[in-house]
Design a protein around this motif. Structure first.
Motif, PDB file in Angstrom:
ATOM      1  N   LYS A 212       0.461  -1.327   0.422  1.00 16.39           N
ATOM      2  CA  LYS A 212      -0.023   0.050   0.103  1.00 16.39           C
ATOM      3  C   LYS A 212       1.050   1.145  -0.294  1.00 16.39           C
ATOM      4  CE  LYS A 212      -3.660  -1.965   1.789  1.00 16.39           C
ATOM      5  NZ  LYS A 212      -4.268  -2.329   3.571  1.00 16.39           N
ATOM      6  N   LEU A 213       2.209   1.001   0.910  1.00 14.72           N
ATOM      7  CA  LEU A 213       3.033   2.348   0.671  1.00 14.72           C
ATOM      8  C   LEU A 213       3.219   2.481  -0.681  1.00 14.72           C
ATOM      9  CD1 LEU A 213       4.553   1.493   4.091  1.00 14.72           C
ATOM     10  CD2 LEU A 213       2.674   4.095   3.657  1.00 14.72           C
ATOM     11  N   ASP A 214       3.760   1.928  -1.503  1.00 18.33           N
ATOM     12  CA  ASP A 214       4.578   2.110  -2.852  1.00 18.33           C
ATOM     13  C   ASP A 214       3.191   2.242  -3.292  1.00 18.33           C
ATOM     14  OD1 ASP A 214       6.721   0.968  -1.622  1.00 18.33           O
ATOM     15  OD2 ASP A 214       6.185  -1.490  -2.279  1.00 18.33           O
ATOM     16  N   ARG A 215       2.503   2.038  -3.763  1.00 13.07           N
ATOM     17  CA  ARG A 215       0.598   2.648  -4.445  1.00 13.07           C
ATOM     18  C   ARG A 215       0.855   3.815  -3.859  1.00 13.07           C
ATOM     19  NH1 ARG A 215      -1.355   2.754  -9.277  1.00 13.07           N
ATOM     20  NH2 ARG A 215      -3.803   2.711  -8.769  1.00 13.07           N
ATOM     21  N   VAL A 216       0.233   4.474  -2.936  1.00 16.95           N
ATOM     22  CA  VAL A 216       0.730   5.536  -1.891  1.00 16.95           C
ATOM     23  C   VAL A 216       1.831   6.381  -2.989  1.00 16.95           C
ATOM     24  CG1 VAL A 216       0.273   7.494  -0.810  1.00 16.95           C
ATOM     25  CG2 VAL A 216      -0.828   5.228  -0.148  1.00 16.95           C
ATOM     26  N   ARG A 217       3.277   5.874  -2.646  1.00 18.34           N
ATOM     27  CA  ARG A 217       4.320   6.672  -3.087  1.00 18.34           C
ATOM     28  C   ARG A 217       4.585   7.131  -4.674  1.00 18.34           C
ATOM     29  NH1 ARG A 217       9.337   7.294  -1.033  1.00 18.34           N
ATOM     30  NH2 ARG A 217       9.616   5.343   0.509  1.00 18.34           N
ATOM     31  N   THR A 218       3.433   6.107  -5.319  1.00 20.26           N
ATOM     32  CA  THR A 218       3.344   6.373  -7.350  1.00 20.26           C
ATOM     33  C   THR A 218       2.093   7.401  -7.478  1.00 20.26           C
ATOM     34  OG1 THR A 218       4.234   3.698  -7.001  1.00 20.26           O
ATOM     35  CG2 THR A 218       2.854   4.219  -8.918  1.00 20.26           C
ATOM     36  N   LEU A 219       1.088   6.999  -6.613  1.00 20.11           N
ATOM     37  CA  LEU A 219      -0.024   7.987  -6.901  1.00 20.11           C
ATOM     38  C   LEU A 219       0.506   9.461  -6.296  1.00 20.11           C
ATOM     39  CD1 LEU A 219      -3.167   6.289  -5.561  1.00 20.11           C
ATOM     40  CD2 LEU A 219      -2.528   5.944  -7.391  1.00 20.11           C
ATOM     41  N   ALA A 220       1.342   9.516  -5.566  1.00 16.50           N
ATOM     42  CA  ALA A 220       1.802  10.739  -5.140  1.00 16.50           C
ATOM     43  C   ALA A 220       3.096  10.913  -5.745  1.00 16.50           C
ATOM     44  CB  ALA A 220       1.853  10.813  -3.721  1.00 16.50           C
ATOM     45  N   ALA A 221       3.488  10.563  -6.762  1.00 14.59           N
ATOM     46  CA  ALA A 221       4.807  10.850  -7.547  1.00 14.59           C
ATOM     47  C   ALA A 221       4.674  12.299  -7.937  1.00 14.59           C
ATOM     48  CB  ALA A 221       4.798   9.897  -8.712  1.00 14.59           C
ATOM     49  N   HIS A 222       4.118  12.725  -8.413  1.00 15.56           N
ATOM     50  CA  HIS A 222       3.755  14.632  -8.692  1.00 15.56           C
ATOM     51  C   HIS A 222       3.681  15.394  -7.809  1.00 15.56           C
ATOM     52  CE1 HIS A 222       0.172  13.641  -7.659  1.00 15.56           C
ATOM     53  NE2 HIS A 222      -0.786  14.719  -7.394  1.00 15.56           N
ATOM     54  N   ARG A 223       3.851  14.894  -5.857  1.00 22.80           N
ATOM     55  CA  ARG A 223       3.792  15.963  -5.099  1.00 22.80           C
ATOM     56  C   ARG A 223       5.085  15.494  -3.845  1.00 22.80           C
ATOM     57  NH1 ARG A 223      -1.634  15.037  -2.838  1.00 22.80           N
ATOM     58  NH2 ARG A 223      -0.546  16.821  -0.890  1.00 22.80           N
ATOM     59  N   LEU A 224       6.022  14.131  -4.295  1.00 22.91           N
ATOM     60  CA  LEU A 224       6.837  13.508  -3.522  1.00 22.91           C
ATOM     61  C   LEU A 224       8.016  13.624  -4.487  1.00 22.91           C
ATOM     62  CD1 LEU A 224       5.419  11.268  -2.029  1.00 22.91           C
ATOM     63  CD2 LEU A 224       5.838  12.933  -0.802  1.00 22.91           C
ATOM     64  N   LYS A 225       8.816  14.024  -3.532  1.00 20.69           N
ATOM     65  CA  LYS A 225      10.707  14.282  -4.546  1.00 20.69           C
ATOM     66  C   LYS A 225      11.248  12.604  -5.124  1.00 20.69           C
ATOM     67  CE  LYS A 225      12.512  18.245  -3.315  1.00 20.69           C
ATOM     68  NZ  LYS A 225      13.572  18.519  -2.365  1.00 20.69           N
ATOM     69  N   ALA A 226      11.902  12.100  -6.154  1.00 16.48           N
ATOM     70  CA  ALA A 226      12.104  10.639  -6.406  1.00 16.48           C
ATOM     71  C   ALA A 226      12.814  10.449  -4.897  1.00 16.48           C
ATOM     72  CB  ALA A 226      13.258  10.896  -7.515  1.00 16.48           C
ATOM     73  N   ASN A 227      12.705   8.522  -4.791  1.00 11.27           N
ATOM     74  CA  ASN A 227      13.335   8.236  -3.295  1.00 11.27           C
ATOM     75  C   ASN A 227      13.349   9.296  -2.835  1.00 11.27           C
ATOM     76  OD1 ASN A 227      14.191   6.489  -5.135  1.00 11.27           O
ATOM     77  ND2 ASN A 227      16.165   7.531  -5.534  1.00 11.27           N
ATOM     78  N   SER A 228      11.838   9.496  -1.701  1.00  9.80           N
ATOM     79  CA  SER A 228      11.726  10.772  -0.978  1.00  9.80           C
ATOM     80  C   SER A 228      11.842   9.316   0.368  1.00  9.80           C
ATOM     81  CB  SER A 228      10.573  11.739  -1.091  1.00  9.80           C
ATOM     82  OG  SER A 228       9.403  10.693  -1.878  1.00  9.80           O
ATOM     83  N   PRO A 229      12.396  10.056   1.584  1.00 11.18           N
ATOM     84  CA  PRO A 229      12.429   9.023   2.468  1.00 11.18           C
ATOM     85  C   PRO A 229      10.859   8.908   3.707  1.00 11.18           C
ATOM     86  CG  PRO A 229      12.462  11.735   3.259  1.00 11.18           C
ATOM     87  CD  PRO A 229      12.689  11.489   2.001  1.00 11.18           C
ATOM     88  N   PHE A 230      10.501   7.989   3.773  1.00 16.00           N
ATOM     89  CA  PHE A 230       9.600   7.944   3.969  1.00 16.00           C
ATOM     90  C   PHE A 230       8.508   8.773   5.044  1.00 16.00           C
ATOM     91  CE2 PHE A 230      10.671   3.224   3.319  1.00 16.00           C
ATOM     92  CZ  PHE A 230       9.257   2.790   3.198  1.00 16.00           C
ATOM     93  N   GLU A 231       8.929   9.489   5.770  1.00 19.11           N
ATOM     94  CA  GLU A 231       8.927  11.167   7.217  1.00 19.11           C
ATOM     95  C   GLU A 231       7.754  11.669   5.830  1.00 19.11           C
ATOM     96  OE1 GLU A 231      10.533  14.974   9.551  1.00 19.11           O
ATOM     97  OE2 GLU A 231      11.706  14.098   7.777  1.00 19.11           O
ATOM     98  N   GLN A 232       8.109  11.784   4.308  1.00 17.85           N
ATOM     99  CA  GLN A 232       7.313  13.041   3.545  1.00 17.85           C
ATOM    100  C   GLN A 232       6.539  12.310   2.926  1.00 17.85           C
ATOM    101  OE1 GLN A 232       9.912  14.087   0.352  1.00 17.85           O
ATOM    102  NE2 GLN A 232      10.993  14.963   1.945  1.00 17.85           N
ATOM    103  N   LEU A 233       6.477  10.648   3.446  1.00 18.00           N
ATOM    104  CA  LEU A 233       5.404  10.429   2.233  1.00 18.00           C
ATOM    105  C   LEU A 233       4.428   9.326   3.978  1.00 18.00           C
ATOM    106  CD1 LEU A 233       3.886   8.609   0.401  1.00 18.00           C
ATOM    107  CD2 LEU A 233       5.130   5.847   1.439  1.00 18.00           C
ATOM    108  N   ILE A 234       4.151   9.943   4.980  1.00 20.13           N
ATOM    109  CA  ILE A 234       3.655   9.353   6.161  1.00 20.13           C
ATOM    110  C   ILE A 234       2.825  10.879   6.533  1.00 20.13           C
ATOM    111  CG2 ILE A 234       3.624   8.762   8.543  1.00 20.13           C
ATOM    112  CD1 ILE A 234       5.620   6.382   8.339  1.00 20.13           C
ATOM    113  N   GLU A 235       4.418  11.801   6.237  1.00 18.88           N
ATOM    114  CA  GLU A 235       3.632  13.419   6.808  1.00 18.88           C
ATOM    115  C   GLU A 235       2.252  13.543   5.429  1.00 18.88           C
ATOM    116  OE1 GLU A 235       5.170  18.053   7.221  1.00 18.88           O
ATOM    117  OE2 GLU A 235       6.410  16.384   6.393  1.00 18.88           O
ATOM    118  N   LEU A 236       2.463  13.347   4.004  1.00 21.84           N
ATOM    119  CA  LEU A 236       1.757  13.307   3.133  1.00 21.84           C
ATOM    120  C   LEU A 236       0.650  12.917   4.190  1.00 21.84           C
ATOM    121  CD1 LEU A 236       1.173  14.431  -0.108  1.00 21.84           C
ATOM    122  CD2 LEU A 236       1.830  12.334  -0.824  1.00 21.84           C
TER     123      LEU A 236
END
Length: 356
Positions: A212-236
């Motif tokens: 699921k986290l990988d899926r969220v990272r894919t969907l939010a690719a336009h809002r996150l930098k490449a290889n962004s840390p988990f901190e940014q993903l969870i904050e989003l």
């Protein structure tokens, strides 16, 4: 020593490397035999060492990790002699044999040794995990750390900073003056440091969550930098959940809708009041949010005046139960944690009764 190899062609380098590796491997196998015999004769104790590990470190000069791997592998071979053949053939190594030594039994030894042949340590870790399920997953951990991180770089002009040689100076000429043979072409930017507080969070996640986290990272690719840390993903994800479900945010959206549609103000308030009076068990969303915004935590107060104040598992409770004629107005509603909600239910209606 190494300079003597400079004149050799590539072919002798390759053959020499393989010969050195074979000699190294043979020496490692011999060392295991000596370790076994040392322990059998208790030579390490006779030499004044407290343990075989202490002997390998102090007398033989191994590092702690090298000593532990060799001792573990040697004892494993004594217990399971069939492990020596793949080690001799370079199909397994000290690290992989040491890793599976704890899970080997007379029954599974052939199967485990067959599965780890030619595998990396990470692959062997996965195999070993199948044979040693932990009694319980590690507990979540949150640890506060404070790191010294660079602040925004500032110009050296007019500042009292360190020179290139580590000495303090406020002179621009000294700051820009070269140290050693190299010349400084421009005034350097001096970086200041500041202390930054962070929390280190550790938890165990199942495979489905990682997917699921990988899926969220894919969907939010336009809002996150490449290889962004988990901190940014969870904050989003946290920002998105709060925007959707926080009572304060929902109240803001309602006010915005009412502002954009003035004629609906009275209708909205009327609908809210009619819903509360018509069916007290169905609390309107706006009334529910108002109670959450007002109480924010469990409002239970003990006989000696101590308030619970818990913010976990909060539930809407009718002060006067619906079974006794209580309504769904904000005056008759309060926030209670799940435990105190059950406690009040039993106090008012008995253990078989249920307060709404």
């Amino acid at each position: 020593m190494f300079e003597s190899l400079h004149s050799l062609s590539d072919s002798p380098i390759v053959s020499g490397s393989k010969a050195a590796r074979a000699q190294e491997h043979s020496g490692m196998l011999s060392s295991l035999g000596f370790i076994v015999e040392t322990e059998r004769r208790q030579i390490h104790l006779k030499n004044g060492c407290s343990s075989l590990f202490d002997y390998c470190v102090r007398e033989l000069g191994y590092s702690e990790s090298q000593a532990m791997r060799r001792i573990t592998a040697a004892r494993c071979i004594v217990k399971f002699p069939q492990a020596f053949a793949p080690l001799l053939a370079n199909e397994i190594n000290l690290s992989t044999l040491s890793r599976v030594s704890k899970i080997l039994t007379p029954e599974n030894c052939p199967a485990v040794l067959s599965r780890i042949r030619g595998k990396s340590l990470r692959e062997v870790e996965a195999v070993a995990a199948e044979y040693e399920p932990v009694a319980a997953f590690p507990r979540d951990r949150i640890r506060t750390i404070i790191a010294r991180v660079p602040a925004a770089p500032v110009s050296a002009v007019g500042q009292n900073h360190l020179r290139n040689d580590g000495k303090k100076s406020s002179s621009v000429d000294e700051l820009t003056a070269p140290v050693g043979p190299e010349k400084s072409l421009a005034a350097p930017l001096v970086t200041e440091f500041q202390l930054e507080k962070r929390c280190r969070v550790e938890f165990t996640a199942h495979d489905e969550l990682m997917v699921k986290l990988d899926r969220v990272r894919t969907l939010a690719a336009h809002r996150l930098k490449a290889n962004s840390p988990f901190e940014q993903l969870i904050e989003l994800m946290a920002d998105d959940f709060i925007a959707r479900h926080d009572p304060a945010e929902r109240e803001k959206r309602r006010d915005a809708r009412i502002t954009n549609q003035p004629t609906s103000r009275s209708a909205a308030s009327t609908a809210s009041g009619s819903a509360a009076s018509t069916n007290p068990r169905q609390i309107p969303a706006r009334v529910r949010d108002q109670v959450f915004l007002r109480d924010r935590q469990c409002s239970y107060v003990s006989p000696d005046g101590r308030r619970c104040g818990s913010m976990r598992m909060l539930q809407i409770d009718h002060i006067q139960p619906v079974a006794r004629g209580g309504g769904a107005s904000t005056d008759n509603l309060r926030l209670l944690c799940a435990c105190h909600n059950r406690l009040e239910s039993e106090r008012l209606l008995g253990k078989r009764g249920r307060a709404s």
